[in-house]
Motif scaffolding. Structure first.
Motif, mmCIF file in Angstrom:
data_model
loop_
_atom_site.group_PDB
_atom_site.id
_atom_site.type_symbol
_atom_site.label_atom_id
_atom_site.label_comp_id
_atom_site.label_asym_id
_atom_site.label_seq_id
_atom_site.Cartn_x
_atom_site.Cartn_y
_atom_site.Cartn_z
ATOM 1 N N LEU A 110 -10.878 -10.831 -0.777
ATOM 2 C CA LEU A 110 -11.174 -9.442 -0.425
ATOM 3 C C LEU A 110 -9.961 -8.819 0.256
ATOM 4 N N ARG A 111 -9.580 -7.645 -0.229
ATOM 5 C CA ARG A 111 -8.432 -6.974 0.373
ATOM 6 C C ARG A 111 -8.849 -6.285 1.663
ATOM 7 N N VAL A 112 -8.053 -6.427 2.676
ATOM 8 C CA VAL A 112 -8.324 -5.826 3.984
ATOM 9 C C VAL A 112 -7.096 -5.024 4.423
ATOM 10 N N PRO A 160 -3.720 -3.823 6.178
ATOM 11 C CA PRO A 160 -2.580 -4.660 6.574
ATOM 12 C C PRO A 160 -2.391 -4.778 8.082
ATOM 13 N N ILE A 172 -13.029 -10.384 8.171
ATOM 14 C CA ILE A 172 -14.404 -10.318 7.661
ATOM 15 C C ILE A 172 -15.209 -9.273 8.430
ATOM 16 N N ASP A 197 0.848 -1.185 0.000
ATOM 17 C CA ASP A 197 0.000 0.000 0.000
ATOM 18 C C ASP A 197 0.889 1.243 0.000
ATOM 19 N N TRP A 204 -14.107 -6.564 9.622
ATOM 20 C CA TRP A 204 -13.717 -5.261 9.067
ATOM 21 C C TRP A 204 -14.470 -4.978 7.771
ATOM 22 N N THR A 205 -14.643 -6.006 6.923
ATOM 23 C CA THR A 205 -15.315 -5.756 5.635
ATOM 24 C C THR A 205 -16.761 -5.333 5.818
ATOM 25 N N PHE A 206 -17.325 -5.597 6.995
ATOM 26 C CA PHE A 206 -18.690 -5.132 7.278
ATOM 27 C C PHE A 206 -18.688 -3.931 8.227
#
Lengths: 131, 117
Positions: A93-95, A97, A114, A66, A116-118
């Motif tokens: 899915l990228r999250v 680092p 996961i 990044d 975090w993605t929500f």
């Protein structure tokens, strides 16, 4: 993936393609990985597994950074509902680092990813049904 | 007893407000903001997917979809609701009011990108 002749530069071309795929948005990335071959993508993107909870897994690669030079991190998830042909779609899915949250220690890195993605940075992601 | 009830269908998560706040008639979103429902949507489409016709759609008696003052959708399902999507098994949710949370992914130097399956 286009046909690339074996020989000098073959690995380099595959590495470039794998990194290009990593930069796509999630839907395009998933389709491209399915076409490229997931094992090849993992190999040529330089992905190393850092966590696996039996359902989801988290992977990191130093080949893609990044803006701050941190390695890219992806969580690999499988659709709960299989396709008509019996296969299941896989998404990478990228999250961020650096997921330094308490649930990494209680529920594992992949659950934290996961969450975090929500939009849940620490706790709160507890679905009772997933399809 | 969980603080809230959640259901997930692919890239959307339905989450009730914290039950203590619900008892007080308050809608608290996932960012702990007290929100108010301001605009009723003319349809019941929770999210549109990447492919044509692939949408998360709510069906049920007296079901309503509202947008709050910060732009988030809320599903009001006084008699439960069924959520459908062509690529996911349908989900029937218990009666309640649910925040519709979209899944997103990290994008360096940008706001997180929504995922659309």
């Amino acid at each position: 993936m286009q046909d690339i002749p074996a020989g000098e530069g073959y690995d380099s071309l595959l590495r470039q393609e794998a990194i290009s795929i990593a930069k796509l948005d999630s839907t395009a990335r998933s389709a491209a990985i399915a076409k490229f071959g997931e094992d090849l993508w993992i190999k040529y993107a330089g992905l190393k597994q850092i966590h696996n909870d039996g359902i989801r897994s988290t992977w990191s690669t130093a080949n893609l950074n990044d803006d701050d030079g941190n390695p890219a991190v992806f969580v690999r998830v499988i659709n709960s509902t299989p396709e008509p042909d019996g296969t299941s779609k896989v998404y990478w899915l990228r999250v961020p680092p650096n997921l330094h949250t308490r649930i990494i220690f209680t529920r594992g890195y992949s659950h934290a990813a996961i969450s975090w993605t929500f939009g849940y940075a620490s706790h709160g992601y507890t679905p009772i049904v997933e399809t | 007893m969980p603080n809230h009830i959640q259901y997930r269908q692919g890239d959307i998560l339905l989450s009730t407000t914290h039950h203590i706040y619900a008892q007080q008639g308050l809608l608290i979103n996932q960012n702990d903001q007290n929100v108010s429902l301001e605009k009723k949507r003319p349809d019941l489409v929770l999210a549109i997917g990447e492919k044509e016709g692939h949408a998360h759609v709510a069906v049920g008696l007296d079901v309503e979809l509202w947008e709050d003052n910060v732009g988030t959708l809320w599903l009001k399902a006084p008699n439960s609701a069924t959520i459908t999507h062509p690529e996911h098994s349908s989900i029937t949710v218990a009666p309640g009011t649910y925040e519709v949370i979209r899944q997103h992914e990290y994008a360096p130097g940008q706001r997180p990108r929504n995922i659309a399956d």
